[in-house]
Design an enzyme around this catalytic site. Structure first.
Site, PDB file in Angstrom:
ATOM      1  N   HIS A 127     -15.627 -40.071 -46.080  1.00  0.00           N
ATOM      2  CA  HIS A 127     -17.022 -39.792 -46.810  1.00  0.00           C
ATOM      3  C   HIS A 127     -17.481 -41.336 -47.108  1.00  0.00           C
ATOM      4  O   HIS A 127     -16.248 -41.669 -47.913  1.00  0.00           O
ATOM      5  CB  HIS A 127     -17.039 -38.957 -47.766  1.00  0.00           C
ATOM      6  CG  HIS A 127     -18.347 -37.956 -48.179  1.00  0.00           C
ATOM      7  ND1 HIS A 127     -18.703 -37.405 -47.240  1.00  0.00           N
ATOM      8  CD2 HIS A 127     -19.237 -38.165 -49.069  1.00  0.00           C
ATOM      9  CE1 HIS A 127     -19.943 -37.093 -47.684  1.00  0.00           C
ATOM     10  NE2 HIS A 127     -20.684 -38.035 -48.848  1.00  0.00           N
TER      11      HIS A 127
ATOM     12  N   ASP B 289     -24.323 -28.669 -54.157  1.00  0.00           N
ATOM     13  CA  ASP B 289     -24.006 -29.969 -54.553  1.00  0.00           C
ATOM     14  C   ASP B 289     -25.770 -29.644 -53.674  1.00  0.00           C
ATOM     15  O   ASP B 289     -26.007 -30.721 -53.138  1.00  0.00           O
ATOM     16  CB  ASP B 289     -23.177 -30.096 -53.429  1.00  0.00           C
ATOM     17  CG  ASP B 289     -23.619 -31.670 -53.224  1.00  0.00           C
ATOM     18  OD1 ASP B 289     -23.492 -32.550 -54.271  1.00  0.00           O
ATOM     19  OD2 ASP B 289     -23.639 -32.536 -51.746  1.00  0.00           O
TER      20      ASP B 289
ATOM     21  N   ARG C 204     -31.179 -35.186 -57.427  1.00  0.00           N
ATOM     22  CA  ARG C 204     -30.766 -36.491 -57.503  1.00  0.00           C
ATOM     23  C   ARG C 204     -31.711 -37.270 -56.634  1.00  0.00           C
ATOM     24  O   ARG C 204     -31.740 -38.545 -56.823  1.00  0.00           O
ATOM     25  CB  ARG C 204     -28.970 -36.542 -57.346  1.00  0.00           C
ATOM     26  CG  ARG C 204     -28.806 -35.879 -58.744  1.00  0.00           C
ATOM     27  CD  ARG C 204     -26.857 -35.655 -57.730  1.00  0.00           C
ATOM     28  NE  ARG C 204     -26.528 -37.523 -57.863  1.00  0.00           N
ATOM     29  CZ  ARG C 204     -25.507 -37.311 -57.065  1.00  0.00           C
ATOM     30  NH1 ARG C 204     -24.855 -36.227 -55.870  1.00  0.00           N
ATOM     31  NH2 ARG C 204     -25.086 -38.350 -57.126  1.00  0.00           N
TER      32      ARG C 204
ATOM     33  N   SER D 286     -20.136 -34.372 -56.536  1.00  0.00           N
ATOM     34  CA  SER D 286     -21.131 -33.856 -55.401  1.00  0.00           C
ATOM     35  C   SER D 286     -20.538 -34.297 -53.588  1.00  0.00           C
ATOM     36  O   SER D 286     -20.291 -33.181 -52.805  1.00  0.00           O
ATOM     37  CB  SER D 286     -22.109 -35.031 -55.014  1.00  0.00           C
ATOM     38  OG  SER D 286     -22.221 -34.936 -53.565  1.00  0.00           O
TER      39      SER D 286
ATOM     40  N   LYS E 193     -17.126 -31.047 -52.356  1.00  0.00           N
ATOM     41  CA  LYS E 193     -17.786 -30.444 -50.481  1.00  0.00           C
ATOM     42  C   LYS E 193     -16.877 -31.014 -49.406  1.00  0.00           C
ATOM     43  O   LYS E 193     -16.179 -30.206 -48.963  1.00  0.00           O
ATOM     44  CB  LYS E 193     -18.647 -31.386 -49.753  1.00  0.00           C
ATOM     45  CG  LYS E 193     -19.954 -31.447 -49.821  1.00  0.00           C
ATOM     46  CD  LYS E 193     -20.972 -32.524 -49.329  1.00  0.00           C
ATOM     47  CE  LYS E 193     -21.061 -33.678 -49.605  1.00  0.00           C
ATOM     48  NZ  LYS E 193     -22.005 -34.435 -50.792  1.00  0.00           N
TER      49      LYS E 193
HETATM   50  N1  URA Z   1     -22.566 -39.093 -50.636  1.00  0.00           N
HETATM   51  C1  URA Z   1     -22.444 -37.698 -51.822  1.00  0.00           C
HETATM   52  O1  URA Z   1     -22.472 -36.126 -50.661  1.00  0.00           O
HETATM   53  N2  URA Z   1     -22.903 -37.249 -52.660  1.00  0.00           N
HETATM   54  C2  URA Z   1     -23.359 -39.086 -53.401  1.00  0.00           C
HETATM   55  O2  URA Z   1     -23.494 -38.371 -54.567  1.00  0.00           O
HETATM   56  C3  URA Z   1     -23.480 -40.306 -53.071  1.00  0.00           C
HETATM   57  C4  URA Z   1     -22.931 -40.038 -51.589  1.00  0.00           C
END
Ligand code: URA
Length: 426
Positions: free
Chosen positions: A80, A155, A162, A177, A181
């Site tokens: 990620h 999220d 956000r 966040s 996930k």
């Molecule tokens: N990627 C995400 O999933 N969440 C964030 O807050 C920033 C990048």
């Protein structure tokens, strides 16, 4: 669970006090019933005052517990990124890892602020289903899906708010966040691309290091291996920026013709997970896995093949080309990724209000990257945009380019790696 007086909870965070576990759990548990203005106020209070390590862990766990999880699998891995401009590495890495035999259950997000999102990019492909059910995810050895009402549901709400309330660049919120996930995916190992620089949510490497440590610590607590790479995000990554545009470049990369800076990151991420993807890129099996992933996620087989053979015959492309030319001879010294990302977002490739439709065909091709020698009049970049675009956007794009008389040195984007052994124990 006891009832909570929301304005009092907001005032506590606004005034700089740490929230208790039960307060955070209550807020997340009731998120679906809380009006957007109170969620926005909560996020802004977190943004301004920060979340300490405990609050961050409580928030991540509360978000994780509110949704379902995939079963844990030993060979499941993921990656990620904290978000950048031209950051298309997940689209290349996921099928390449699958071609090496890994299981890749990837939950990704839409664009945030001026940064692009993997889900928006995939939705530029006709028929691609980004909202898989848990049943579909379990059957699928390599997928990229968004948060749904079943998995990472909170999220999905916080993320969208956000995006439009200037509350993205907060270490605790980003950690919760991303890690909520990733923990829901049942993975064994995770590599994080933590970006720093002008166009990143963390402007300085020290802040990126703190974010990396926060995510490595929480991921370890949640039971999987995590390593973070700190990478520079001042200049756009690769040569294609925007949703359709980044799909085009993904296919080039999977055909072995990707730009060096992009492939450097993809290889480093694969290596951090214990895989060497050189062979699967050169023998075409990563590209085949990309096609299989598209088909499993709803893309008609003939469209998937056409996309691979001739991407622009399938993808949307905005109708008007605006090309910016070098006003002097010299060397490209700077392409400001923040300005470029903001221009793309404001032109319609991203959102400034929640749930807005985006135009997948708006994007940029960079003809000459940092360090290249150019002659006066050479094309530097071309924006595909709508007819009659605001001239101020084009002017800002022009200002994002700097040409100098001397050649600036280019170097690796990767600054350092952060593992659990590098994290302070406090
Ligand atoms: N990627 C995400 O999933 N969440 C964030 O807050 C920033 C990048």
């Amino acid at each position: 669970m006891i009832a909570m007086h929301i304005p009092r909870l907001l005032a506590k965070k606004r005034d700089g006090h740490a929230l208790e576990q039960n307060e955070i759990e209550w807020f997340i548990h009731h998120l679906h019933q809380i009006p957007n203005e109170q969620i926005g106020a909560f996020l802004m209070a977190c943004q301004i005052n920060g979340l300490n390590a405990q609050e961050t862990t409580y928030l991540t766990k509360a978000m994780l517990e509110k949704g379902e999880c995939l079963p844990k699998q030993d060979d499941a891995v993921d990656k990620h990124s904290t978000g950048g401009v031209g950051d298309k590495m997940s689209l290349i890495l996921a099928p390449a890892l699958r071609a090496c035999g890994a299981i890749v259950p990837m939950l990704a997000g839409r664009g945030l602020a001026h940064t692009g999102g993997t889900i928006d990019k995939l939705e530029s492909i006709p028929g691609f289903n980004t909202g898989l059910t848990i049943g579909e995810m379990i059957k699928n050895p390599c997928f990229i899906s968004r948060q749904t009402p079943e998995i990472a549901p909170t999220d999905s709400i916080l993320y969208a708010i956000r995006d439009v309330t200037a509350t993205v660049p907060c270490i605790g919120l980003i950690t919760a966040s991303i890690l909520s996930k990733k923990a829901a995916e049942g993975i064994q190992s995770l590599v994080l691309d933590v970006k720093f620089g002008r166009a990143a949510f963390m402007q300085h490497s020290e802040d990126a290091r703190a974010l990396a440590e926060s995510m490595v610590r929480v991921g370890t607590e949640l039971g999987f291996e995590v390593v973070a790479q700190l990478t520079q995000m001042d200049h756009p990554i690769g040569c294609m920026l925007g949703n359709s545009h980044e799909i085009v470049e993904t296919i080039d990369c999977l055909k072995g013709a990707g730009p060096h800076d992009t492939m450097e990151l993809v290889h480093a991420q694969a290596n951090a997970l214990g895989f060497d993807i050189t062979e699967v890129i050169s023998n075409g099996s990563a590209l085949n896995e990309f096609k299989s992933m598209l088909e499993r996620q709803g893309v008609d087989s003939s469209i998937a093949q056409q996309l691979i053979d001739d991407p622009w015959s399938v993808l949307q492309r905005a109708p008007q080309q605006y090309t910016l030319h070098a006003e002097q001879s010299g060397f490209i010294a700077d392409l400001d990724a923040l300005v470029i990302g903001q221009v793309l977002c404001e032109a319609g490739a991203g959102r400034s209000v929640q749930g807005a439709e985006i135009h997948h065909g708006i994007g940029i091709k960079i003809h000459h990257h940092i360090g290249s020698k150019v002659e006066e009049g050479d094309a530097i970049l071309t924006m595909d945009g709508p007819f009659g675009i605001d001239v101020q956007l084009i002017q800002r794009l022009k200002n994002s380019i700097t040409i100098s008389d001397y050649q600036v040195a280019t170097s690796s984007r990767i600054l350092e790696t952060v593992a659990i052994s590098d994290c302070s124990t406090t």
